[in-house]
Design a protein around this motif. Structure first.
Motif: not given
Length: 256
Positions: A88-95, A113-116, A120-122
């Motif tokens: 999984l790829v994600g954004f985590d936000v913490f306060r 998979e990589p985009n056109p 990659t997503q990261t």
């Protein structure tokens, strides 16, 4: 410790060192949880740690940015079956408050998979620069989200996005304004509409600006977590994580 240090230490305690005692010291007892599947409070997180260790989950942090008491991590999780997928790829936000993590938001989607354009997503730029331009870059991105993504004034897009360089990390979209336009046209032909209604979180540090917004995709309530890189007054790179907002959650805090 700075808010960044508090968050990175907490994430390491939970996902790398699998240390319940260290995690308990870094999470406020009344920790407010916005992940739809996880109960609120610190106790559930601490209780999950032995199972996470057994699962073999690993986290890789690609980017970290902070503004005030908010810290954003751009992460990849592997061996992540405990979260519903292999990777999984994600954004985590913490306060952070009083050197403890007091609140958490996140958005997760499967690694693809990589985009056109082969991105990659990261991957992409990671260095934070232009700290003196933080406020101007934040204003630009918020104006872009409101004008283009919320109000749909597409004829003004070149006021915000570079016409020379625009690197895209969304799995379905190619680089450049042409790539973005082609994707939006294809979605429209399939009857897929994307609409941002409200932006709940904005975190900016130098050339990076993160937004967490609520809206709809193909009529489904959706959370849009976006990261933008700004250079010379224009958006030049974009990452995102998009997920449905479920109607039922493990708490009453809502997605945002």
């Amino acid at each position: 410790m700075t808010p960044k240090e508090v968050v990175l230490n907490a994430v390491a305690a939970i996902f790398t060192n699998f240390d319940p005692e260290a995690a308990e010291q870094l999470l406020a007892p009344g920790y407010i949880q916005h992940n739809p599947a996880v109960p609120t409070g610190a106790a559930p997180i601490v209780g999950f740690i032995p199972g996470l260790k057994e699962s073999g989950i690993e986290v890789t942090t690609h980017r970290v940015l902070a503004e005030g008491d908010l810290v954003v991590l751009h992460n990849t999780y592997t061996n992540a079956q405990a979260f519903g997928a292999e990777a999984l790829v994600g954004f985590d936000v913490f306060r952070v408050e009083d050197r403890k993590v007091v609140e958490h938001w996140d958005n997760l989607e499967a690694v693809t998979e990589p985009n056109p354009s082969g991105h990659t997503q990261t991957d992409g730029a990671v260095e934070i620069v232009d700290l003196n331009k933080t406020e101007a870059n934040k204003e630009l991105v918020v104006d872009f989200v409101n004008t283009i993504l919320r109000d749909g004034k597409g004829d003004q897009i070149t006021d915000f996005i570079s016409t020379e360089t625009y690197t895209q990390h969304n799995s379905q979209i190619a680089d450049g304004l042409d790539g973005l336009g082609a994707a939006l046209t294809a979605w429209a032909e399939q009857g897929i509409t994307m609409k941002y209604d409200e932006t709940h979180l904005v975190v900016a540090e130098g050339n990076f600006v993160f937004t967490a917004s609520e809206g709809t995709l193909a009529g489904t309530p959706t959370a849009f977590f976006d990261l933008f890189r700004v250079e010379d007054g224009k958006i030049v790179e974009h990452w995102d994580v998009i997920s449905d907002i479920p109607s039922e959650m493990a708490h009453e805090n809502g997605k945002f």
